[in-house]
Design a protein around this motif. Structure first.
Motif, PDB file in Angstrom:
ATOM      1  N   ARG A   9       1.046  -1.177   0.091  1.00 47.37           N
ATOM      2  CA  ARG A   9      -0.068  -0.034  -0.105  1.00 47.37           C
ATOM      3  C   ARG A   9       0.912   1.183   0.046  1.00 47.37           C
ATOM      4  O   ARG A   9       1.476   1.305   0.982  1.00 47.37           O
ATOM      5  N   GLY A  11       1.263   5.109   0.384  1.00 41.29           N
ATOM      6  CA  GLY A  11       0.752   6.362   0.222  1.00 41.29           C
ATOM      7  C   GLY A  11       1.421   7.421  -0.468  1.00 41.29           C
ATOM      8  O   GLY A  11       2.862   7.498  -0.623  1.00 41.29           O
ATOM      9  N   SER A  13       1.844  11.880  -0.842  1.00 37.16           N
ATOM     10  CA  SER A  13       1.438  13.237  -0.352  1.00 37.16           C
ATOM     11  C   SER A  13       1.693  14.101  -1.443  1.00 37.16           C
ATOM     12  O   SER A  13       2.515  13.663  -2.450  1.00 37.16           O
ATOM     13  N   VAL A  41      -2.611   5.256  -2.770  1.00 36.18           N
ATOM     14  CA  VAL A  41      -3.444   5.780  -1.827  1.00 36.18           C
ATOM     15  C   VAL A  41      -3.026   7.459  -1.775  1.00 36.18           C
ATOM     16  O   VAL A  41      -2.057   7.635  -1.034  1.00 36.18           O
ATOM     17  N   PHE A  43      -3.419  11.286  -0.841  1.00 34.27           N
ATOM     18  CA  PHE A  43      -3.954  12.114   0.210  1.00 34.27           C
ATOM     19  C   PHE A  43      -4.142  13.369  -0.357  1.00 34.27           C
ATOM     20  O   PHE A  43      -3.230  14.583  -0.314  1.00 34.27           O
ATOM     21  N   ALA A  68      -7.280   5.438   4.795  1.00 36.41           N
ATOM     22  CA  ALA A  68      -6.391   4.559   4.111  1.00 36.41           C
ATOM     23  C   ALA A  68      -6.536   3.183   4.097  1.00 36.41           C
ATOM     24  O   ALA A  68      -6.489   2.239   3.206  1.00 36.41           O
ATOM     25  N   ALA A 108      -0.687  11.672   5.635  1.00 33.11           N
ATOM     26  CA  ALA A 108      -0.132  10.565   5.006  1.00 33.11           C
ATOM     27  C   ALA A 108       0.755   9.835   6.261  1.00 33.11           C
ATOM     28  O   ALA A 108       0.718   8.713   6.205  1.00 33.11           O
ATOM     29  N   ALA A 111      -1.233   7.779   8.646  1.00 32.19           N
ATOM     30  CA  ALA A 111      -1.585   6.640   8.268  1.00 32.19           C
ATOM     31  C   ALA A 111      -0.447   5.733   8.186  1.00 32.19           C
ATOM     32  O   ALA A 111      -0.705   4.446   8.423  1.00 32.19           O
ATOM     33  N   LEU A 112       0.844   6.116   8.279  1.00 32.19           N
ATOM     34  CA  LEU A 112       1.875   5.140   8.175  1.00 32.19           C
ATOM     35  C   LEU A 112       2.094   4.698   9.633  1.00 32.19           C
ATOM     36  O   LEU A 112       2.458   3.601   9.658  1.00 32.19           O
ATOM     37  N   GLU A 116      -1.669   1.715   8.102  1.00 38.39           N
ATOM     38  CA  GLU A 116      -2.836   1.730   7.033  1.00 38.39           C
ATOM     39  C   GLU A 116      -1.907   1.635   5.639  1.00 38.39           C
ATOM     40  O   GLU A 116      -2.511   1.403   4.809  1.00 38.39           O
ATOM     41  N   ILE A 117      -0.831   2.408   5.596  1.00 42.51           N
ATOM     42  CA  ILE A 117       0.010   2.304   4.311  1.00 42.51           C
ATOM     43  C   ILE A 117       1.188   1.548   4.753  1.00 42.51           C
ATOM     44  O   ILE A 117       1.756   1.695   5.999  1.00 42.51           O
ATOM     45  N   LEU A 120       5.753   5.566   1.969  1.00 42.56           N
ATOM     46  CA  LEU A 120       5.039   6.859   1.701  1.00 42.56           C
ATOM     47  C   LEU A 120       6.043   7.624   0.735  1.00 42.56           C
ATOM     48  O   LEU A 120       7.119   7.460   0.858  1.00 42.56           O
TER      49      LEU A 120
END
Length: 363
Positions: A9, A11, A13, A41, A43, A68, A108, A111-112, A116-117, A120
Protein backbone atom coordinates in the motif's frame (compact mmCIF):
# COMPACT_ATOMS: atom_id res chain seq x y z
CA UNK A 1 4.65 -8.53 7.11
CA UNK A 2 6.06 -10.72 4.36
CA UNK A 3 5.67 -9.18 0.89
CA UNK A 4 5.04 -12.56 -0.74
CA UNK A 5 1.27 -12.51 -0.15
CA UNK A 6 0.86 -8.79 0.38
CA UNK A 7 0.29 -6.08 -2.19
CA UNK A 8 2.14 -3.00 -0.95
CA UNK A 9 0.00 0.00 0.00
CA UNK A 10 1.73 3.13 -1.28
CA UNK A 11 0.69 6.40 0.37
CA UNK A 12 1.27 9.56 -1.68
CA UNK A 13 1.42 13.12 -0.34
CA UNK A 14 0.76 15.70 -3.04
CA UNK A 15 3.25 18.47 -2.21
CA UNK A 16 2.50 21.99 -3.43
CA UNK A 17 -0.34 21.65 -5.93
CA UNK A 18 0.72 24.83 -7.73
CA UNK A 19 3.95 23.04 -8.66
CA UNK A 20 4.26 19.83 -10.64
CA UNK A 21 3.19 17.46 -7.83
CA UNK A 22 -0.29 16.46 -9.08
CA UNK A 23 0.99 16.26 -12.66
CA UNK A 24 3.79 13.78 -11.93
CA UNK A 25 1.57 11.78 -9.57
CA UNK A 26 -1.14 11.34 -12.19
CA UNK A 27 1.32 10.66 -15.00
CA UNK A 28 2.97 7.96 -12.87
CA UNK A 29 -0.41 6.36 -12.17
CA UNK A 30 -1.88 6.75 -15.68
CA UNK A 31 -0.81 3.30 -16.91
CA UNK A 32 -3.86 1.04 -16.49
CA UNK A 33 -1.68 -1.84 -15.30
CA UNK A 34 0.01 0.14 -12.53
CA UNK A 35 -2.37 -1.16 -9.85
CA UNK A 36 -1.24 -4.72 -10.60
CA UNK A 37 1.91 -3.89 -8.63
CA UNK A 38 0.67 -1.90 -5.64
CA UNK A 39 -2.32 -0.14 -4.06
CA UNK A 40 -2.00 3.65 -4.40
CA UNK A 41 -3.51 5.95 -1.76
CA UNK A 42 -3.38 9.67 -2.55
CA UNK A 43 -3.87 12.16 0.27
CA UNK A 44 -5.32 15.09 -1.62
CA UNK A 45 -8.48 16.50 -3.13
CA UNK A 46 -10.73 14.94 -5.76
CA UNK A 47 -11.86 18.27 -7.19
CA UNK A 48 -8.28 19.53 -7.38
CA UNK A 49 -7.02 16.43 -9.17
CA UNK A 50 -10.01 16.33 -11.52
CA UNK A 51 -9.32 19.95 -12.49
CA UNK A 52 -5.65 19.24 -13.14
CA UNK A 53 -6.19 15.92 -14.96
CA UNK A 54 -8.32 17.83 -17.47
CA UNK A 55 -5.48 20.30 -18.02
CA UNK A 56 -3.09 17.45 -18.82
CA UNK A 57 -5.76 15.42 -20.69
CA UNK A 58 -5.21 12.31 -18.57
CA UNK A 59 -7.80 9.55 -18.67
CA UNK A 60 -7.79 8.38 -15.05
CA UNK A 61 -10.47 7.97 -12.40
CA UNK A 62 -10.30 7.91 -8.62
CA UNK A 63 -11.89 5.78 -5.94
CA UNK A 64 -12.85 8.14 -3.11
CA UNK A 65 -12.36 6.87 0.44
CA UNK A 66 -12.44 8.36 3.93
CA UNK A 67 -9.36 6.65 5.33
CA UNK A 68 -6.44 4.64 4.00
CA UNK A 69 -7.68 1.39 5.54
CA UNK A 70 -10.56 1.48 3.01
CA UNK A 71 -8.23 1.43 -0.02
CA UNK A 72 -9.18 -1.12 -2.67
CA UNK A 73 -6.95 -3.15 -4.97
CA UNK A 74 -7.09 -2.29 -8.65
CA UNK A 75 -8.13 1.33 -8.01
CA UNK A 76 -6.50 4.75 -7.67
CA UNK A 77 -7.64 5.54 -4.13
CA UNK A 78 -8.08 9.18 -3.12
CA UNK A 79 -8.63 10.50 0.40
CA UNK A 80 -10.50 13.79 0.17
CA UNK A 81 -8.77 16.10 2.62
CA UNK A 82 -10.58 19.08 1.08
CA UNK A 83 -14.00 18.68 -0.50
CA UNK A 84 -14.38 22.27 -1.67
CA UNK A 85 -12.89 23.70 -4.87
CA UNK A 86 -9.27 24.82 -4.62
CA UNK A 87 -7.97 28.02 -6.20
CA UNK A 88 -5.19 26.82 -8.51
CA UNK A 89 -2.49 29.32 -9.51
CA UNK A 90 0.00 27.10 -11.31
CA UNK A 91 3.54 28.40 -11.04
CA UNK A 92 3.15 30.33 -7.77
CA UNK A 93 2.92 29.02 -4.21
CA UNK A 94 -0.10 30.30 -2.29
CA UNK A 95 -1.29 30.05 1.28
CA UNK A 96 -3.93 27.52 0.16
CA UNK A 97 -1.49 25.29 -1.75
CA UNK A 98 0.99 25.44 1.14
CA UNK A 99 -1.64 24.51 3.71
CA UNK A 100 -2.76 21.53 1.64
CA UNK A 101 0.86 20.39 1.27
CA UNK A 102 1.20 20.37 5.07
CA UNK A 103 -2.19 18.69 5.60
CA UNK A 104 -1.42 16.02 3.00
CA UNK A 105 1.98 15.23 4.52
CA UNK A 106 0.60 15.05 8.05
CA UNK A 107 -2.36 12.86 7.07
CA UNK A 108 -0.14 10.48 5.11
CA UNK A 109 2.35 10.27 7.96
CA UNK A 110 -0.43 9.48 10.42
CA UNK A 111 -1.62 6.66 8.16
CA UNK A 112 1.95 5.35 7.98
CA UNK A 113 2.24 5.33 11.77
CA UNK A 114 -1.09 3.50 12.05
CA UNK A 115 0.01 0.83 9.58
CA UNK A 116 -2.70 1.77 7.07
CA UNK A 117 -0.06 2.26 4.38
CA UNK A 118 3.27 0.45 4.00
CA UNK A 119 5.43 3.17 2.42
CA UNK A 120 5.13 6.89 1.79
CA UNK A 121 6.13 8.68 -1.42
CA UNK A 122 6.20 12.47 -1.09
CA UNK A 123 5.76 14.94 -3.94
CA UNK A 124 7.88 18.13 -3.83
CA UNK A 125 7.14 20.81 -1.23
CA UNK A 126 8.09 24.47 -0.87
CA UNK A 127 10.04 24.46 2.39
CA UNK A 128 10.22 28.25 2.75
CA UNK A 129 6.47 28.75 2.35
CA UNK A 130 5.69 25.89 4.73
CA UNK A 131 7.97 27.31 7.42
CA UNK A 132 6.19 30.66 7.10
CA UNK A 133 3.00 28.82 8.03
CA UNK A 134 4.50 27.22 11.14
CA UNK A 135 6.07 24.05 9.71
CA UNK A 136 9.18 23.62 11.86
CA UNK A 137 11.52 21.78 9.51
CA UNK A 138 13.67 22.76 6.52
CA UNK A 139 12.64 19.67 4.60
CA UNK A 140 11.06 16.24 4.90
CA UNK A 141 14.03 14.61 6.66
CA UNK A 142 13.84 16.66 9.84
CA UNK A 143 10.06 16.26 9.94
CA UNK A 144 10.27 12.47 9.81
CA UNK A 145 13.10 12.38 12.34
CA UNK A 146 10.87 14.17 14.83
CA UNK A 147 7.80 12.05 14.02
CA UNK A 148 9.66 8.76 14.31
CA UNK A 149 12.01 9.91 17.10
CA UNK A 150 15.06 8.65 15.26
CA UNK A 151 17.86 10.19 13.21
CA UNK A 152 17.65 9.59 9.49
CA UNK A 153 20.07 9.70 6.61
CA UNK A 154 19.49 11.61 3.38
CA UNK A 155 20.26 9.00 0.75
CA UNK A 156 20.04 9.60 -3.01
CA UNK A 157 19.87 6.37 -4.96
CA UNK A 158 19.77 4.76 -8.39
CA UNK A 159 20.69 1.20 -9.31
CA UNK A 160 24.38 2.02 -9.71
CA UNK A 161 24.91 5.30 -7.82
CA UNK A 162 24.08 5.84 -4.15
CA UNK A 163 25.02 9.05 -2.33
CA UNK A 164 24.49 9.92 1.35
CA UNK A 165 25.37 13.22 2.99
CA UNK A 166 26.87 13.81 6.43
CA UNK A 167 25.31 17.25 6.93
CA UNK A 168 21.90 18.19 5.54
CA UNK A 169 20.32 21.62 5.11
CA UNK A 170 22.77 23.93 6.85
CA UNK A 171 24.70 26.98 5.58
CA UNK A 172 28.03 26.16 3.94
CA UNK A 173 29.74 28.37 6.55
CA UNK A 174 28.66 25.87 9.25
CA UNK A 175 29.70 22.65 7.52
CA UNK A 176 33.23 22.31 8.94
CA UNK A 177 32.11 22.82 12.55
CA UNK A 178 29.42 20.15 12.09
CA UNK A 179 31.86 17.43 11.04
CA UNK A 180 33.28 15.14 13.70
CA UNK A 181 34.88 11.71 13.88
CA UNK A 182 31.96 10.31 15.89
CA UNK A 183 29.38 11.69 13.45
CA UNK A 184 31.18 10.16 10.47
CA UNK A 185 31.40 6.79 12.22
CA UNK A 186 27.71 6.91 13.16
CA UNK A 187 26.57 7.81 9.65
CA UNK A 188 28.78 5.23 7.93
CA UNK A 189 27.50 2.53 10.29
CA UNK A 190 23.92 3.59 9.50
CA UNK A 191 24.70 3.62 5.78
CA UNK A 192 26.31 0.18 6.02
CA UNK A 193 23.26 -1.26 7.80
CA UNK A 194 20.90 0.37 5.28
CA UNK A 195 22.76 -1.18 2.36
CA UNK A 196 22.54 -4.60 4.02
CA UNK A 197 18.89 -4.45 5.13
CA UNK A 198 17.26 -2.31 2.45
CA UNK A 199 19.38 -2.99 -0.64
CA UNK A 200 20.40 -6.61 -0.05
CA UNK A 201 24.16 -5.91 -0.30
CA UNK A 202 25.94 -8.40 1.95
CA UNK A 203 29.32 -6.68 2.36
CA UNK A 204 28.96 -3.05 1.30
CA UNK A 205 31.98 -1.04 0.17
CA UNK A 206 31.60 2.59 1.21
CA UNK A 207 33.64 5.52 -0.05
CA UNK A 208 34.05 8.63 2.12
CA UNK A 209 34.80 11.99 0.53
CA UNK A 210 37.15 14.61 1.91
CA UNK A 211 35.90 18.04 2.90
CA UNK A 212 38.54 20.26 1.32
CA UNK A 213 39.72 20.54 -2.29
CA UNK A 214 42.03 17.61 -3.15
CA UNK A 215 41.13 16.12 0.27
CA UNK A 216 43.25 18.77 1.93
CA UNK A 217 46.36 18.06 -0.16
CA UNK A 218 48.22 16.63 2.83
CA UNK A 219 47.21 19.49 5.12
CA UNK A 220 48.05 22.31 2.71
CA UNK A 221 44.33 23.12 2.12
CA UNK A 222 42.87 22.12 5.50
CA UNK A 223 43.41 19.55 8.22
CA UNK A 224 39.94 17.95 8.56
CA UNK A 225 40.98 14.95 6.48
CA UNK A 226 44.05 14.26 8.64
CA UNK A 227 42.51 15.03 12.02
CA UNK A 228 38.90 13.83 11.63
CA UNK A 229 37.96 11.95 8.46
CA UNK A 230 40.90 9.55 8.02
CA UNK A 231 40.93 8.50 11.73
CA UNK A 232 37.17 7.80 11.53
CA UNK A 233 37.70 5.61 8.46
CA UNK A 234 40.50 3.68 10.18
CA UNK A 235 38.32 2.97 13.23
CA UNK A 236 35.45 1.83 11.01
CA UNK A 237 37.78 -0.50 9.12
CA UNK A 238 39.12 -1.89 12.40
CA UNK A 239 35.52 -2.78 13.28
CA UNK A 240 34.89 -4.71 10.09
CA UNK A 241 33.17 -2.06 7.98
CA UNK A 242 34.57 -1.70 4.45
CA UNK A 243 35.07 2.07 4.49
CA UNK A 244 37.64 3.76 2.23
CA UNK A 245 38.98 7.27 1.66
CA UNK A 246 38.96 10.15 2.08
CA UNK A 247 38.67 10.71 -1.67
CA UNK A 248 38.88 14.08 -3.43
CA UNK A 249 35.32 15.05 -4.35
CA UNK A 250 36.28 16.69 -7.63
CA UNK A 251 37.36 13.39 -9.23
CA UNK A 252 35.40 10.76 -7.34
CA UNK A 253 32.28 10.84 -9.53
CA UNK A 254 34.00 9.63 -12.66
CA UNK A 255 32.11 6.45 -13.72
CA UNK A 256 35.24 4.32 -13.47
CA UNK A 257 35.66 5.32 -9.81
CA UNK A 258 32.25 5.51 -8.15
CA UNK A 259 31.15 2.18 -9.66
CA UNK A 260 33.85 0.46 -7.59
CA UNK A 261 31.80 1.21 -4.46
CA UNK A 262 28.27 0.49 -3.28
CA UNK A 263 27.73 3.97 -1.83
CA UNK A 264 29.51 7.20 -0.97
CA UNK A 265 29.25 9.52 2.02
CA UNK A 266 29.66 13.18 1.05
CA UNK A 267 30.50 15.77 3.68
CA UNK A 268 27.78 18.28 2.77
CA UNK A 269 24.63 18.68 0.69
CA UNK A 270 25.89 20.09 -2.60
CA UNK A 271 29.09 18.04 -2.58
CA UNK A 272 26.96 14.94 -3.00
CA UNK A 273 23.75 16.15 -4.61
CA UNK A 274 25.21 18.30 -7.39
CA UNK A 275 27.03 15.40 -9.09
CA UNK A 276 24.20 12.98 -8.28
CA UNK A 277 21.57 15.14 -9.96
CA UNK A 278 23.86 15.67 -12.94
CA UNK A 279 24.46 11.96 -13.43
CA UNK A 280 21.03 10.63 -12.48
CA UNK A 281 18.53 13.47 -12.61
CA UNK A 282 15.64 11.70 -14.34
CA UNK A 283 15.90 8.42 -12.44
CA UNK A 284 17.23 9.54 -9.07
CA UNK A 285 15.30 8.87 -5.87
CA UNK A 286 15.61 10.55 -2.48
CA UNK A 287 15.31 7.94 0.29
CA UNK A 288 15.24 8.80 4.00
CA UNK A 289 17.27 5.88 5.34
CA UNK A 290 17.63 4.69 8.91
CA UNK A 291 14.01 5.20 9.95
CA UNK A 292 11.51 2.50 11.00
CA UNK A 293 9.28 3.45 8.05
CA UNK A 294 10.02 3.80 4.35
CA UNK A 295 9.78 7.20 2.69
CA UNK A 296 10.97 8.08 -0.81
CA UNK A 297 10.57 11.05 -3.12
CA UNK A 298 11.74 12.26 -6.53
CA UNK A 299 15.10 14.03 -6.53
CA UNK A 300 13.71 17.34 -7.84
CA UNK A 301 11.65 20.23 -6.55
CA UNK A 302 8.33 21.92 -7.27
CA UNK A 303 9.45 23.21 -10.71
CA UNK A 304 7.08 26.18 -10.72
CA UNK A 305 8.60 27.35 -14.01
CA UNK A 306 7.01 24.46 -15.94
CA UNK A 307 3.91 23.88 -13.78
CA UNK A 308 0.78 23.52 -15.90
CA UNK A 309 2.67 23.28 -19.20
CA UNK A 310 2.51 19.48 -19.47
CA UNK A 311 6.31 19.33 -19.53
CA UNK A 312 7.06 17.57 -16.23
CA UNK A 313 8.84 14.22 -16.50
CA UNK A 314 7.33 11.70 -14.09
CA UNK A 315 10.20 9.19 -14.28
CA UNK A 316 11.81 10.17 -10.96
CA UNK A 317 8.45 9.96 -9.17
CA UNK A 318 7.75 6.57 -10.71
CA UNK A 319 11.22 5.41 -9.67
CA UNK A 320 10.50 6.66 -6.14
CA UNK A 321 7.39 4.46 -5.98
CA UNK A 322 9.10 1.30 -7.19
CA UNK A 323 12.27 1.92 -5.17
CA UNK A 324 10.11 2.18 -2.05
CA UNK A 325 8.33 -1.06 -2.93
CA UNK A 326 11.65 -2.83 -3.52
CA UNK A 327 13.04 -1.57 -0.20
CA UNK A 328 9.88 -2.74 1.56
CA UNK A 329 10.39 -6.23 0.12
CA UNK A 330 14.11 -6.34 0.94
CA UNK A 331 13.56 -5.12 4.50
CA UNK A 332 10.69 -7.55 5.10
CA UNK A 333 12.77 -10.48 3.89
CA UNK A 334 15.73 -9.37 6.01
CA UNK A 335 13.55 -9.10 9.11
CA UNK A 336 12.04 -12.54 8.43
CA UNK A 337 15.53 -13.97 8.02
CA UNK A 338 16.74 -12.43 11.26
CA UNK A 339 13.65 -13.65 13.12
CA UNK A 340 14.25 -17.20 11.88
CA UNK A 341 17.91 -17.07 12.84
CA UNK A 342 17.05 -15.93 16.35
CA UNK A 343 14.36 -18.58 16.86
CA UNK A 344 15.78 -21.32 19.16
CA UNK A 345 15.80 -24.92 17.95
CA UNK A 346 13.93 -26.96 20.53
CA UNK A 347 15.29 -30.42 21.25
CA UNK A 348 14.26 -32.99 23.88
CA UNK A 349 17.68 -34.51 24.37
CA UNK A 350 16.92 -36.37 27.59
CA UNK A 351 14.44 -38.80 26.02
CA UNK A 352 16.14 -39.03 22.66
CA UNK A 353 13.31 -37.26 20.83
CA UNK A 354 14.11 -34.55 18.29
CA UNK A 355 11.11 -32.23 18.34
CA UNK A 356 12.06 -30.87 14.92
CA UNK A 357 11.26 -34.28 13.36
CA UNK A 358 7.74 -35.46 12.48
CA UNK A 359 6.15 -37.73 15.07
CA UNK A 360 6.44 -40.91 13.01
CA UNK A 361 10.20 -40.38 12.56
CA UNK A 362 10.68 -40.73 16.34
CA UNK A 363 8.57 -43.92 16.59
Amino acid sequence: MSPKNHKVRVGISIGDFNGIGPEIIMKSLSDKSITDFFIPVIFGSGKLFTYQKNIFKLNINFNYINEASQAQEGKLNMINLVKENSLVELGSPTEESTKMAIDSLEAATEALLKGEIDILVTAPINKDEMMKMGFKHAGHTGYFEEKFNKKGLMFLVTDDLKVAVLTHHIPISQVAENISKEKIKKQVKLLNQTLIEDFNITRPKIAVLGLNPHSGDGGVIGNEEIEIIAPAIRELSDNGILAFGPFPADSYFQPGKYRNFDAVLAMYHDQGLAPFKTLAYEEGVNYTAGLPFIRTSPDHGTAYDIAGRNMADAQSFTEAIFTGIKIFGNRSEYNDLMANRMRPRRMAVDNGVDEDLPDDANA
